[in-house]
Design an enzyme around this catalytic site. Structure first.
Site, short mmCIF file in Angstrom:
data_model
loop_
_atom_site.label_atom_id
_atom_site.label_comp_id
_atom_site.label_asym_id
_atom_site.label_seq_id
_atom_site.Cartn_x
_atom_site.Cartn_y
_atom_site.Cartn_z
N TYR A 147 37.24 34.74 47.23
CA TYR A 147 36.44 34.54 46.15
C TYR A 147 35.09 35.44 46.47
CZ TYR A 147 40.00 32.13 43.54
OH TYR A 147 41.01 31.94 42.80
N GLU A 156 44.30 26.04 43.16
CA GLU A 156 45.24 26.41 44.23
C GLU A 156 45.28 25.66 45.46
OE1 GLU A 156 42.99 30.16 44.29
OE2 GLU A 156 43.49 30.54 42.11
C1 HEM Z 1 36.99 33.92 39.28
C2 HEM Z 1 37.80 34.68 39.86
C3 HEM Z 1 39.10 35.18 39.49
C4 HEM Z 1 39.66 35.47 38.38
C5 HEM Z 1 38.85 34.97 37.05
C6 HEM Z 1 40.86 36.00 38.36
C7 HEM Z 1 41.79 36.21 37.28
C8 HEM Z 1 43.20 36.70 37.16
C9 HEM Z 1 43.93 37.16 36.25
C10 HEM Z 1 43.60 36.69 34.78
C11 HEM Z 1 45.00 37.31 36.87
C12 HEM Z 1 46.25 37.74 36.14
C13 HEM Z 1 47.40 36.65 35.95
C14 HEM Z 1 48.66 37.08 35.34
O1 HEM Z 1 48.50 36.85 33.94
O2 HEM Z 1 49.47 37.45 35.72
C15 HEM Z 1 45.02 37.53 38.19
C16 HEM Z 1 46.00 37.92 39.24
C17 HEM Z 1 45.61 38.35 40.37
N1 HEM Z 1 44.64 38.06 41.27
FE1 HEM Z 1 43.01 37.11 40.35
N2 HEM Z 1 41.22 36.31 39.79
C18 HEM Z 1 40.31 35.77 40.49
C19 HEM Z 1 40.19 35.86 41.96
C20 HEM Z 1 40.85 36.46 42.54
C21 HEM Z 1 40.62 36.64 44.14
C22 HEM Z 1 39.72 35.99 44.93
C23 HEM Z 1 41.79 37.37 44.53
C24 HEM Z 1 42.06 37.89 45.99
C25 HEM Z 1 41.33 38.86 46.20
C26 HEM Z 1 42.63 37.68 43.34
C27 HEM Z 1 43.83 38.40 43.34
C28 HEM Z 1 44.70 38.29 42.39
C29 HEM Z 1 46.09 39.09 42.63
C30 HEM Z 1 46.51 39.88 43.72
C31 HEM Z 1 46.69 39.25 41.43
C32 HEM Z 1 47.95 39.71 40.84
C33 HEM Z 1 47.82 40.97 40.38
C34 HEM Z 1 48.93 41.50 39.87
O3 HEM Z 1 49.87 41.18 39.99
O4 HEM Z 1 48.68 42.60 39.24
N3 HEM Z 1 42.11 37.30 42.39
N4 HEM Z 1 43.76 37.05 38.61
#
Ligand code: HEM
Ligand SMILES: Cc1cc2nc3c(=O)[nH]c(=O)nc-3n(C[C@H](O)[C@H](O)[C@H](O)COP(=O)(O)OP(=O)(O)OC[C@H]3O[C@@H](n4cnc5c(N)ncnc54)[C@H](O)[C@@H]3O)c2cc1C
Length: 404
Positions: free
Chosen positions: A109, A152
């Site tokens: 994060y 998580e």
């Molecule tokens: C406050 C911080 C964060 C927010 C608001 C956020 C938000 C999101 C959202 C909205 C999605 C799409 C979910 C869906 O509808 O499928 C997502 C997917 C994802 N997030 Fe986060 N995220 C955050 C932090 C992180 C962190 C720290 C990581 C790790 C590096 C991360 C890695 C991912 C990955 C790998 C996906 C899937 C992407 C994909 O399949 O295209 N996220 N996140």
């Protein structure tokens, strides 16, 4: 199936921070697409391994992930500024389960924070993003991040693993080519997940593509038990200027019995049906997979459930797992199956699925899955028919900003 884990926002903004966020929300909102594009460019420049091994590069190429991230933060900030608005629990739950299925850990994060805030300053300018403005948005980010980290953490604890330890090597035990073109893949079960936890859950599956990138995609489980898990992959064809799907076609063209795959423990936030409640399962195309998982579980656990199965497709030829869906419907004495084919066909309505929302059984729980446009249209029909939003449970196969 798991129940959705409750997501509560424990922290609030101070009145000063709330005022600052409210004043700058329109400006951040107006520039959020550019901010998230700059953010991902910076993130992947500094950490190229994240794009090769963790993020979905198909979603990146289409821009859908950028928009989903932007929309989620904007929605969360709006809720913090005005807590009388509905809490975005459904949104947070979806993100948390997706993160857990990818093994996202708390120490990642701060990395996202660093590049997101650098992007905000780069796009809006240091004269706009004063120390006070940055501090207020910092609070928004960390309240949201902590909410997700807590969720998580509880999902990892429920699965009995340490944070992020969700990947296992699984051997391919079986491959069946469905007449629709979908490929049913059975792998050795990972992590000792019990059969009943499979229904309507998904796993992330990682394959190494010809350029060496390990790409992950999610697949809903259509069966499990006795040390096995089965999922169905529909190859995505090239349409217009868009290329064919990388992972789905790789699986169709290359996967053989005996191969090893990276497969995660199952996650997913579709709730377990309320015992005794009638069910309505509405799907289109490959969106049938979570419904098959639910039906398989009902046959074993609650065969007397009243369930209406509604499915839409182009034709009988494209209808994935058609035979299995019919078999499952006949094994449930209180189930009915209704089909719509755009091209028509015996035993099916011709045209697009039309839902008589007002005619659904009293107190029914509705499960909905298909392309994003289909899910949105049916959800609107249900809303117009007076079905409470809390009784409608959607699975989306690609990120979509509309859910927020
Ligand atoms: C406050 C911080 C964060 C927010 C608001 C956020 C938000 C999101 C959202 C909205 C999605 C799409 C979910 C869906 O509808 O499928 C997502 C997917 C994802 N997030 Fe986060 N995220 C955050 C932090 C992180 C962190 C720290 C990581 C790790 C590096 C991360 C890695 C991912 C990955 C790998 C996906 C899937 C992407 C994909 O399949 O295209 N996220 N996140
Ligand atoms: C919770 C969940 C459950 C799922 N369950 C299932 C399931 O049970 N069965 C199933 O088959 N699928 C399922 N999916 C979808 C699956 O995860 C994949 O998204 C799907 O298989 C496509 O992956 P791909 O790698 O083949 O396509 P990708 O390569 O990721 O491409 C996806 C789309 O992006 C377009 N695209 C890619 N690159 C570009 C570019 N440069 N320019 C323009 N467009 C581009 C492609 O044309 C394609 O339309 C599920 C998804 C989720 C989130």
């Amino acid at each position: 199936m798991t129940s959705p884990t409750a997501v509560a926002t424990k922290d609030e903004l101070t009145p000063e921070h709330a005022e600052m966020v409210a004043a700058t929300l329109p400006l951040v909102g107006a520039n959020i697409d550019e901010i998230t594009s700059v953010f991902y460019r910076r993130l992947f420049d500094r950490h190229p391994e994240l794009l090769r091994t963790l993020f979905n590069r198909g979603n990146q190429a289409q821009g859908v992930q950028q928009r989903a991230l932007a929309a989620s933060i904007a929605t969360f900030a709006t809720h913090l500024v005005d807590p009388t608005l509905p809490h975005p629990a459904e949104l947070l739950s979806r993100i948390g389960h997706k993160h857990a299925s990818l093994g996202v850990t708390p120490d990642q994060y701060p990395i996202v924070h660093e590049h997101l805030f650098a992007a905000i300053v780069q796009v809006l300018g240091a004269d706009v993003v004063t120390a006070d403005v940055a501090e207020a948005w910092d609070r928004v980010y960390w309240i949201m991040a902590q909410t997700l980290i807590d969720l998580e953490t509880s999902l990892y604890a429920e699965a009995g693993v340490t944070a992020g330890d969700v990947y296992r090597r699984a051997r391919v035990l079986g491959r069946v080519d469905d007449p629709s073109g979908a490929v049913l893949v059975t792998v050795s079960a990972v992590g000792g997940a019990s059969p009943s936890s499979f229904a309507a859950q998904y796993v992330s599956v990682g394959v190494t593509l010809p350029d060496g990138a390990r790409q992950l995609r999610q697949y809903s489980l259509v069966g499990g038990g006795a040390g096995e898990m089965t999922f169905a992959v529909k190859p995505v064809g090239a349409v217009g200027g868009s290329p064919a799907g990388e992972v789905s076609n790789w699986i169709r063209d290359n996967l053989r019995v005996g191969d090893l795959l990276d497969v995660t423990l199952p996650f997913g936030d579709l709730p377990a049906p309320r015992p005794g409640a009638p069910l309505v399962l509405v799907s289109a195309g490959i969106g049938v997979t979570p419904m098959i998982g639910i039906l398989e579980a009902l046959v074993v656990e609650a065969p007397d459930t009243h369930v209406r199965i509604l499915h839409a497709d182009r034709s009988a030829r494209t209808h994935p797992l058609r035979q299995r869906q019919h078999e499952l419907a006949t094994r449930l004495p209180n189930a009915s199956l209704e089909i719509w084919y755009e091209d028509g066909g015996p035993g099916a309505h011709t045209g697009r699925l039309e839902l008589d929302a007002a005619g659904l059984p009293e107190g029914a729980e509705v499960y909905l899955c298909g392309g994003n446009g289909f899910v949105r249209a049916v959800r609107e029909q249900l809303e117009a028919g007076g079905v409470p939003a809390g009784r409608v449970h959607c699975e989306l196969f690609s990120p979509d900003a509309w859910l927020v």
